[in-house]
Write an enzyme that holds these catalytic residues in place. Structure first.
Site, short mmCIF file in Angstrom:
data_model
loop_
_atom_site.label_atom_id
_atom_site.label_comp_id
_atom_site.label_asym_id
_atom_site.label_seq_id
_atom_site.Cartn_x
_atom_site.Cartn_y
_atom_site.Cartn_z
CD1 TRP A 157 26.71 30.20 -42.48
CD2 TRP A 157 25.93 32.22 -42.93
NE1 TRP A 157 25.55 30.04 -43.19
CE2 TRP A 157 25.06 31.26 -43.49
CE3 TRP A 157 25.64 33.58 -43.10
CZ2 TRP A 157 23.91 31.61 -44.20
CZ3 TRP A 157 24.50 33.93 -43.81
CH2 TRP A 157 23.65 32.96 -44.35
CE LYS A 206 24.74 40.26 -45.32
NZ LYS A 206 24.69 39.42 -44.15
CG HIS A 264 19.50 30.65 -44.77
ND1 HIS A 264 19.47 31.63 -43.79
CD2 HIS A 264 20.10 31.22 -45.84
CE1 HIS A 264 20.03 32.73 -44.25
NE2 HIS A 264 20.41 32.51 -45.50
CB SER A 295 20.13 35.52 -46.61
OG SER A 295 21.45 35.04 -46.59
#
Length: 426
Positions: free
Chosen positions: A328, A233, A364, A229
């Site tokens: 998203w 990044k 997730h 998540s």
């Protein structure tokens, strides 16, 4: 039938070796002993939003900035890579400062690495506990960007040491600009985003490992970084900026990570109320405030895009993991970006060092067992040095359906590629 002469056979063998990826791999390093090998190259010219030209496709990663010249050989990549890094500094996250080794102190005690960075009369202290396998080492190391969400057994059973980066020692998740620990060292970098400064912290830990030497029990040629998540990044930016990292595994990094801003902007209208993390809808604590000048209709004026962020890892190894259950994350944009980025590795005959896998039906940051073999292959090859297959190019049916329904194709974003074949393997 045409006669094959002895000269013809020799020529054919020579040609085969010249184009062979295995031949290329002998000449192209998997990892370097420097953080930024292209730091001496001059900065490219920058443009404002008003000066920039609209480019709807992903910019050609082989095209030098402000020039008609292109990367022809691997030796050209160092300069082009330096240009992309400087553009990301300028437009998106701010400068990642370099630190001379004489300004760093490091020690290790009770399996905890302590690194003190002394700049401008101020000191910032980083600490990170290392979990070691049994034995004397040296061990390959996986650094968790904040934490490691990959299944721990995949690392333990391979005798891979682990270490988590405490990001709050550098900058908080929701930073207060100018008031973070890093700002004591660099008060002038108040506009910097977290994705310049968190990678700075991870690089300083690697400096510390180098300084303590054999006492670290770490194999410095086999260091990986991973996260999920926002930390996915962080892992990607860290692997992109530090060439001492041999393997980057970016898990569900979403917008601001692997996903191309241009593609996310195009995908977003199809999502309705379930929007994607596009340039104008990501966390502004993580980037320069001025990046928002490029949002919405200005996205196509960006001189770069995030397929080039991914490509900065080349010639080192990168695995991008996606999850279609969370809209998203914009994994359509992650897919297009990954395919485009992989063309850089492919040009140099080392495409086995870059893979992507986008799957659904899992939580997730909870890697499904279907993706275990893909992660295991990258760990085995790039942290353990085993000869295994790392041709990982998988997208699930949801991505295929969405691309069709949205009227989006990979080809429309990569016109600079003459021929694309085998975009995804199921």
């Amino acid at each position: 039938m045409r006669k094959i002469t002895k000269i013809g056979v020799v020529a054919a063998i020579a040609f085969a070796f010249a184009v062979s990826p295995l031949f290329a791999q002998k000449d192209i390093p998997l990892v370097y002993d420097q953080e930024f090998t292209g730091s001496e190259f001059l900065e490219p010219a920058y443009v404002t939003v008003d000066e920039a030209t609209e480019v709807t496709a992903l910019p050609n990663p082989f095209q030098f900035s402000n020039s008609k010249k292109q990367v022809k050989k691997f030796k050209d990549w160092e300069k082009r890579r330096a240009e992309i890094i400087r553009e990301l500094y300028h437009y998106e996250v701010g400068l990642k400062p370099e630190v001379a080794k004489e300004n760093i102190e490091a020690s290790i005690e009770n399996n905890t690495l302590t690194v003190k960075v002394n700049v401008n009369g101020e000191t910032l202290t980083l600490t990170a506990r290392i979990s070691y396998p049994e034995g004397d080492g040296p061990f390959p190391l996986m650094i968790g960007a904040s934490m490691i969400s990959l299944p721990q057994n995949l690392l333990r059973e391979r005798n891979i040491a682990t270490m988590n980066f405490n990001m709050n020692q550098v900058m908080a998740h929701q930073q207060r600009r100018g008031q973070e620990p890093i700002n004591k060292l660099y008060p002038e970098l108040v506009e910097n985003g977290a994705y310049a400064m968190w990678p700075w912290g991870i690089s300083r830990l690697i400096d510390g490992l180098e300084i303590v030497g054999e006492a670290s029990k770490i194999d410095m040629k086999h260091i990986g970084v991973t996260g999920c998540s926002y930390a996915g990044k962080m892992a990607l930016w860290s692997g992109a900026f530090d060439e001492r990292i041999a393997l980057t595994i970016a898990q569900e990094p979403g917008g601001g990570g692997a996903a191309a801003w241009r593609v996310s902007e195009l995908v977003d209208p199809f999502r309705g109320t379930q929007g994607v993390e596009k340039l104008g809808r990501t966390d502004n604590h993580w980037f320069k405030e001025s990046m928002w000048d490029w949002k919405n209709e200005n996205v196509t004026k960006l001189p770069y895009d995030h397929h080039e962020l991914c490509a900065l890892v080349c010639p080192r190894a990168l695995l991008v993991l996606g999850n279609t259950d969370f809209t998203w994350l914009s994994d359509e944009a992650g897919y297009v970006s990954s395919v485009a980025a992989r063309e850089v590795w492919k040009k140099f005959g080392i495409e086995d060092r870059m893979g992507y896998s986008i799957e659904g039906n899992h939580g997730h940051c909870q890697l499904p067992q279907s993706q275990y073999p893909e992660v295991e292959a990258f760990l085995d090859k790039f942290l353990l040095g085993k000869d295994v297959d790392t041709d990982v190019r998988h997208i699930n049916q949801a991505i295929k359906d969405n691309m069709t329904n949205f009227g989006i194709t990979v080809d429309q974003f990569i016109p600079w590629v003459d021929e694309i074949s085998g975009l995804a393997k199921d």
